[in-house]
Design a protein around this motif. Structure first.
Motif, short mmCIF file in Angstrom:
data_model
loop_
_atom_site.label_atom_id
_atom_site.label_comp_id
_atom_site.label_asym_id
_atom_site.label_seq_id
_atom_site.Cartn_x
_atom_site.Cartn_y
_atom_site.Cartn_z
N ARG A 215 0.80 -1.39 0.07
CA ARG A 215 -0.13 0.03 0.00
C ARG A 215 0.90 1.28 -0.03
NH1 ARG A 215 -2.21 3.99 -0.50
NH2 ARG A 215 -4.21 4.59 0.29
N PHE A 216 2.00 1.25 0.67
CA PHE A 216 2.85 2.40 0.84
C PHE A 216 4.08 2.41 0.36
CE2 PHE A 216 -0.32 2.28 4.29
CZ PHE A 216 -0.87 3.44 4.31
N HIS A 217 4.85 1.16 0.17
CA HIS A 217 5.99 1.03 -0.37
C HIS A 217 6.00 -0.03 -1.45
CE1 HIS A 217 7.61 3.47 2.95
NE2 HIS A 217 6.77 2.74 3.79
N ALA A 218 4.97 -0.08 -2.10
CA ALA A 218 4.97 -1.08 -3.18
C ALA A 218 5.88 -0.44 -4.57
CB ALA A 218 3.43 -1.42 -3.61
N ILE A 219 6.48 -1.75 -5.30
CA ILE A 219 7.16 -1.63 -6.27
C ILE A 219 6.42 -2.31 -7.33
CG2 ILE A 219 9.29 -2.07 -7.54
CD1 ILE A 219 9.54 -0.24 -5.27
N HIS A 220 6.25 -1.74 -8.58
CA HIS A 220 5.64 -2.31 -9.68
C HIS A 220 6.32 -2.79 -10.70
CE1 HIS A 220 2.57 0.47 -7.68
NE2 HIS A 220 1.68 -0.84 -7.99
N ILE A 221 6.39 -4.00 -11.15
CA ILE A 221 7.33 -4.56 -12.07
C ILE A 221 6.56 -5.01 -13.12
CG2 ILE A 221 9.15 -6.31 -12.64
CD1 ILE A 221 9.93 -6.32 -9.53
N THR A 222 6.60 -4.15 -14.30
CA THR A 222 6.10 -4.71 -15.65
C THR A 222 6.61 -5.74 -16.36
OG1 THR A 222 4.81 -2.58 -15.49
CG2 THR A 222 4.72 -3.65 -17.72
N TYR A 223 5.96 -6.85 -16.75
CA TYR A 223 6.55 -7.93 -17.58
C TYR A 223 5.73 -7.73 -19.05
CZ TYR A 223 8.51 -9.95 -13.45
OH TYR A 223 9.06 -10.23 -12.28
N PRO A 224 6.43 -8.71 -20.10
CA PRO A 224 5.97 -8.31 -21.25
C PRO A 224 4.63 -8.87 -21.43
CG PRO A 224 8.02 -9.48 -21.54
CD PRO A 224 7.70 -9.30 -19.97
N GLY A 225 3.71 -8.47 -22.20
CA GLY A 225 2.35 -8.64 -22.28
C GLY A 225 1.62 -7.66 -21.38
#
Length: 530
Positions: A215-225
């Protein structure tokens, strides 16, 4: 029974024995809860999962056993000796207490064996005594259970045939001793519930921590697709892939020793920390461009987009070969590789009947592989008349190099003898080229549904094969790298060396050239006194 009790139980009845015992129980339980809490997710290899689960189960069963004994002795002054405990197991509660105690014994033993194996499997000598350790791991609990069964049956028979003996082991109903025992049981039930509450609370703390981090320290990692994975700060990209069940290749177990987990940073590279020493060394070795990083070492602190560069299939074909050591993380060893190739093999088969040619090649292969086996080596592949072998799987690194050179001498001598035996079949004596190199490799078993074979991966075998190829241009029998030569003895500087260019390597390789067998014999004989 009394003699065994004096030896096995008496030390733990002293003040210092009890203090050490119960502090160790407390520390073990807290470490189990901490191990549960600190893991970011519970998608674990089977061995780690079993070790964690069994470790959390031990306090639950141990409280019911040791807690009851200690409370009865400390608070109410009850004397719960070995006979009385066995009586409770075999007569009072054979359906609950006895199976529970046997389960505790097995769980503690298996938990300990898993931990010891995880500690010892990296030792170079472990695999030589693994069979003995496995036998002990099976024999010890089996003998312990037989001892409990034998003693328990004796106690039960004696109690059935001697009412006075039975009365001495069981408190009278309604007596003060029976009431004290019931009170102790209620206290133990409360402690057990408290421990279960701690386990459930640990899961709750994990959930709260993960929620807060996302909620406060999230990292978003985007993969193919355009698949986006949200993980707490501190996750590696490889951990994020496993968390989200995204197939991601990883051979070395996340230690940065391979490049199979490498990813290309599509977006967010500017916010990443520079590679550490381990990652930097691997990236330099594969010549990776700046946008490429190792997923097991990369722990982003900001949102990024990545593209895994090594494809991995969802399913393996039935019966397909697997490199098991690589799947499990591998055994990285210093080994000596030797490659032997027969000179003029084409002319040997010319104008011969197929089975006559097969006979000659079979005798040659027997001579080479026999020399390898006699010197504790393993022939890992035979392609035509080329034989690749590895030394050092079952011994020390220094012994690996010596065995490889001794095997080379035995091959040399063996083919001279074979040439004399087959002189009537040969136009000229058999000649071979031999290459020896020493270095690191990952050693393991390639398995199919029908068989297993030892293999090794890395540059060491490739360089050995290329050194053998140099023996043709240098007009010699054996070409050995200086790395291999220096590994067989403390001082080999008196041997003449030269540098040769090897395809695929940036720097020339320093080698020693052996044109006469006596040169190799002198070196090996000089080692007998070392």
């Amino acid at each position: 029974m009394l003699a065994a009790s004096a030896i096995l139980l008496a030390p733990w009845q002293t003040y210092f024995g009890l203090l050490a015992l119960y502090i160790s129980f407390l520390v073990h339980g807290l470490l189990g809860l901490y191990a549960l809490y600190r893991r970011r997710h519970l998608r674990l290899p089977a061995g780690e999962a079993w070790q964690l689960a069994l470790g959390l189960t031990i306090p639950l069963l141990l409280i019911l056993h040791a807690g009851a004994i200690r409370l009865g002795g400390s608070i109410y002054g009850q004397e719960l000796g070995y006979e009385r405990i066995l009586y409770n197991f075999w007569v009072v509660s054979p359906d609950i207490a006895l199976p529970r105690q046997l389960l505790l014994l097995l769980i503690v033993w298996i938990h300990g064996c898993i931990g010891l194996r995880a500690w010892l499997r990296t030792k170079p000598w472990y695999h030589r005594i693994a069979g003995v350790l496995a036998a002990l791991a099976t024999l010890v609990p089996a003998l312990a259970i037989l001892g409990i069964v034998n003693a328990g049956l004796d106690i039960r028979d004696a109690a059935l045939h001697d009412p006075a003996y039975r009365a001495s082991l069981a408190p009278s109903p309604g007596s003060q001793e029976a009431q004290n025992a019931a009170t102790a049981d209620r206290i133990i039930d409360g402690i057990t519930i408290f421990y279960l509450g701690l386990v459930i609370g640990t899961f709750g703390l994990r959930a709260a921590r993960d929620w807060h981090a996302k909620r406060f320290h999230a990292i978003h990692i985007t993969y193919p697709g355009h698949r986006v994975v949200s993980v707490p700060s501190g996750f590696s990209v490889l951990e994020a892939s496993r968390w989200a069940d995204i197939p991601h290749a990883s051979v070395c177990g996340g230690r940065g020793r391979c490049s199979t987990c490498k990813v290309r940073i599509v977006q967010g590279a500017q916010a990443l920390k520079a590679p550490g020493p381990v990652e930097r060394l691997t990236l330099r070795r594969i010549g990776a461009p700046p946008p490429v990083r190792l997923a097991c070492q990369l722990r982003p602190s900001a949102d990024i987009s990545v593209e895994p560069l090594v494809p991995i299939g969802e399913d393996s074909a039935s019966g397909a070969a697997r490199f098991e050591a690589a799947v499990e993380g591998g055994r990285e060893l210093e080994i000596a590789a030797m490659f032997v190739d027969l000179r003029g093999s084409t002319s040997l088969a010319t104008d011969r009947l197929p089975y006559d040619a097969l006979f000659l090649f079979d005798r040659y292969i027997q001579a080479v592989t026999g020399a390898i086996r006699r010197n504790k080596g393993h022939a890992t592949s035979i392609a035509g008349d080329g034989v690749m072998s590895v030394f050092g799987v079952d011994g020390t690194a220094a012994l690996a190099a010596r065995n490889a050179f001794q095997a080379a001498l035995d091959v040399w001598s063996g083919l001279e003898v074979l040439s004399e035996q087959l002189a009537g079949e040969l136009e000229a004596p058999l000649r071979v080229g031999i290459g020896i190199h020493f270095g690191m490799a990952v050693v393991g078993l390639v398995s199919t549904s029908e068989s297993q074979s030892l293999q090794f991966l890395g540059d060491t075998g490739n360089i050995a094969a290329k050194l053998e190829a140099q023996s043709k241009h240098l007009d010699c029998t054996l070409v050995a790298s200086v790395a291999a030569l220096n590994s067989i003895g403390p001082d080999m500087t008196h041997i003449a060396t030269s540098a040769v260019a090897i395809a695929g390597t940036t720097d020339p390789v320093k080698v020693a050239v052996f044109r006469h067998k006596s040169e190799l014999e002198r070196i090996l004989s000089s080692l007998q006194d070392i």
